[in-house]
Design a protein around this motif. Structure first.
Motif, PDB file in Angstrom:
ATOM      1  N   ASN A  37      -8.156  26.204  31.489  1.00 23.92           N
ATOM      2  CA  ASN A  37      -6.910  26.166  30.191  1.00 23.92           C
ATOM      3  C   ASN A  37      -7.528  24.507  29.957  1.00 23.92           C
ATOM      4  OD1 ASN A  37      -5.258  28.243  29.894  1.00 23.92           O
ATOM      5  ND2 ASN A  37      -4.604  26.904  32.295  1.00 23.92           N
ATOM      6  N   THR A  38      -7.819  23.199  30.975  1.00 25.00           N
ATOM      7  CA  THR A  38      -8.922  22.338  30.648  1.00 25.00           C
ATOM      8  C   THR A  38      -9.668  22.272  29.641  1.00 25.00           C
ATOM      9  OG1 THR A  38      -7.985  21.749  33.293  1.00 25.00           O
ATOM     10  CG2 THR A  38      -9.279  20.470  32.128  1.00 25.00           C
ATOM     11  N   ALA A  41      -7.504  22.919  25.978  1.00 21.97           N
ATOM     12  CA  ALA A  41      -7.024  21.877  25.466  1.00 21.97           C
ATOM     13  C   ALA A  41      -7.724  20.967  25.159  1.00 21.97           C
ATOM     14  CB  ALA A  41      -6.016  21.007  26.965  1.00 21.97           C
ATOM     15  N   LYS A  42      -9.214  20.396  25.639  1.00 24.86           N
ATOM     16  CA  LYS A  42      -9.590  19.195  24.890  1.00 24.86           C
ATOM     17  C   LYS A  42     -10.442  20.133  23.781  1.00 24.86           C
ATOM     18  CE  LYS A  42     -12.005  17.096  29.367  1.00 24.86           C
ATOM     19  NZ  LYS A  42     -12.703  17.333  30.314  1.00 24.86           N
ATOM     20  N   ASP A  44      -8.893  22.163  21.865  1.00 25.21           N
ATOM     21  CA  ASP A  44      -7.338  21.534  20.783  1.00 25.21           C
ATOM     22  C   ASP A  44      -7.928  20.163  20.297  1.00 25.21           C
ATOM     23  OD1 ASP A  44      -6.034  24.197  20.312  1.00 25.21           O
ATOM     24  OD2 ASP A  44      -5.489  23.733  20.891  1.00 25.21           O
ATOM     25  N   GLU A  45      -7.990  19.061  21.037  1.00 27.77           N
ATOM     26  CA  GLU A  45      -7.779  18.354  20.688  1.00 27.77           C
ATOM     27  C   GLU A  45      -8.589  17.108  19.897  1.00 27.77           C
ATOM     28  OE1 GLU A  45      -6.593  15.338  23.959  1.00 27.77           O
ATOM     29  OE2 GLU A  45      -4.640  16.681  24.706  1.00 27.77           O
ATOM     30  N   GLN A  89      -1.448  29.760  28.394  1.00 30.13           N
ATOM     31  CA  GLN A  89      -2.056  28.900  27.547  1.00 30.13           C
ATOM     32  C   GLN A  89      -3.154  29.458  26.202  1.00 30.13           C
ATOM     33  OE1 GLN A  89      -1.201  25.501  27.427  1.00 30.13           O
ATOM     34  NE2 GLN A  89       0.341  26.145  29.809  1.00 30.13           N
ATOM     35  N   ALA A  93      -3.389  28.526  21.850  1.00 30.97           N
ATOM     36  CA  ALA A  93      -4.059  27.421  21.407  1.00 30.97           C
ATOM     37  C   ALA A  93      -3.887  27.175  19.364  1.00 30.97           C
ATOM     38  CB  ALA A  93      -5.660  27.201  21.584  1.00 30.97           C
TER      39      ALA A  93
END
Ligand code: HXC
Length: 258
Positions: A37-38, A41-42, A44-45, A89, A93
């Motif tokens: 998940n971490t 998320a990275k 995705d950003e 999560q 995405a």
């Protein structure tokens, strides 16, 4: 950043995540999923990343949720901690995610693959939902996404018998998998496709993904309306102007992701 259960790299505009818990055939323990998940998320950003590939080893994409970790769990703990809640999560995405599946994709491993947008398989991949043999049932989409993907009869057979009834070829025929490759070429091919996607306008790719995903949620009329409105909105972007201008001028478009 160093992860305990993942190898993470970038290839051109693609984020590549390799599940790396070889001694347990990539069984998806809670910490592994938190790390996943971490990383997701990275990526995705990260504006330099246009798509993500998730893979495992040649022997196992993932052999399921971690049975040793969950065996002593009980109902009220599952409820209170919302066990498996953090698994969703990946399906949220915004950037496209390709699962490159070699070897076993069982239980939660099959479910993780199905949370991705595209599944590529190596010739020796095996998909199954063996939870029934453990005295439980799929808990992260196995009864739902699998049924959408391959239809009721095949999904029922897999979920009720618990056999790994789907090899790569059958999975492709059934529509669960879009392409099959020799095991050693699989990851490169997935990265290649991810890079094709990553060359496009990121907001357009994300809108297209959103629209396809709505096909699983909405009636046909509502889905078509959703699609039409998004399509209309693309004409408010730089990238639509540039894409069509470049076509007329017979050149490659320079998308600015806006
Ligand atoms: C914890 C696992 C595991 C799992 C394998 N291992 N799968 N540990 N959870 N899901 C561990 C084994 O215990 C063993 O550890 C090591 O990985 C190697 O596995 P072996 O069984 O020795 O390998 P092999 O004989 O090659 O058999 C491979 C296999 C088998 C057929 C994939 O491991 C297997 O059947 N695994 C379980 C598959 C399964 O039932 N998955 C669904 C899980 S339930 P040691 O320490 O002995 O070396 C699930 C619920 C989902 O996913 C609910 C919502 C997510």
């Amino acid at each position: 950043e160093v992860y305990q259960y993942l190898l993470v790299e970038t290839r051109d505009k693609v984020g590549l995540v390799t599940l790396n818990r070889p001694k347990a055939l990539n069984a998806l323990c809670s910490d592994l999923f938190s790390e996943l998940n971490t990383v997701m998320a990275k990526f995705d950003e990260d504006q330099s990343i246009g798509a993500v590939v998730i893979t495992g080893s040649e022997k196992a994409f993932a052999a399921g949720a971690d049975i040793k970790e969950m065996r002593d769990s009980n109902y009220i703990d599952n409820y209170k901690t919302n066990f498996l809640g953090h698994w969703t999560q990946i399906s949220k995405a915004r950037k496209p995610v390709i699962a490159a599946v070699n070897g076993f994709a069982l239980g939660g491993g099959c479910e993780l693959a199905m949370m991705c947008d595209i599944i590529y398989a190596g010739t020796k991949a095996k998909f199954g939902q063996p939870e029934i043999k453990l005295g439980t049932i799929p808990g992260a989409g196995g009864t739902q996404r699998l049924t959408h993907a391959i239809g009721k009869s095949k999904a029922m057979e897999m979920v009720l018998t618990g056999s790994w009834n789907l090899n790569a070829e059958e999975a492709e025929k059934a529509g669960l998998v879009s392409k099959v490759f020799p095991p050693e070429q699989l990851v490169d091919e997935a990265v290649k496709t991810a890079n094709v996607i990553a060359q496009h306008s990121q907001p357009m790719v994300q809108m297209a993904k959103e629209a396809v995903n709505q096909a699983y949620e909405l009636s046909l009329a509502s889905g078509l309306l959703y699609e039409r409105r998004l399509f209309h909105s693309t004409f408010g972007t730089h990238d639509q102007r540039e894409g069509m201008k470049a076509f007329v001028e017979k050149r490659t478009p320079k998308f600015e992701h806006k």
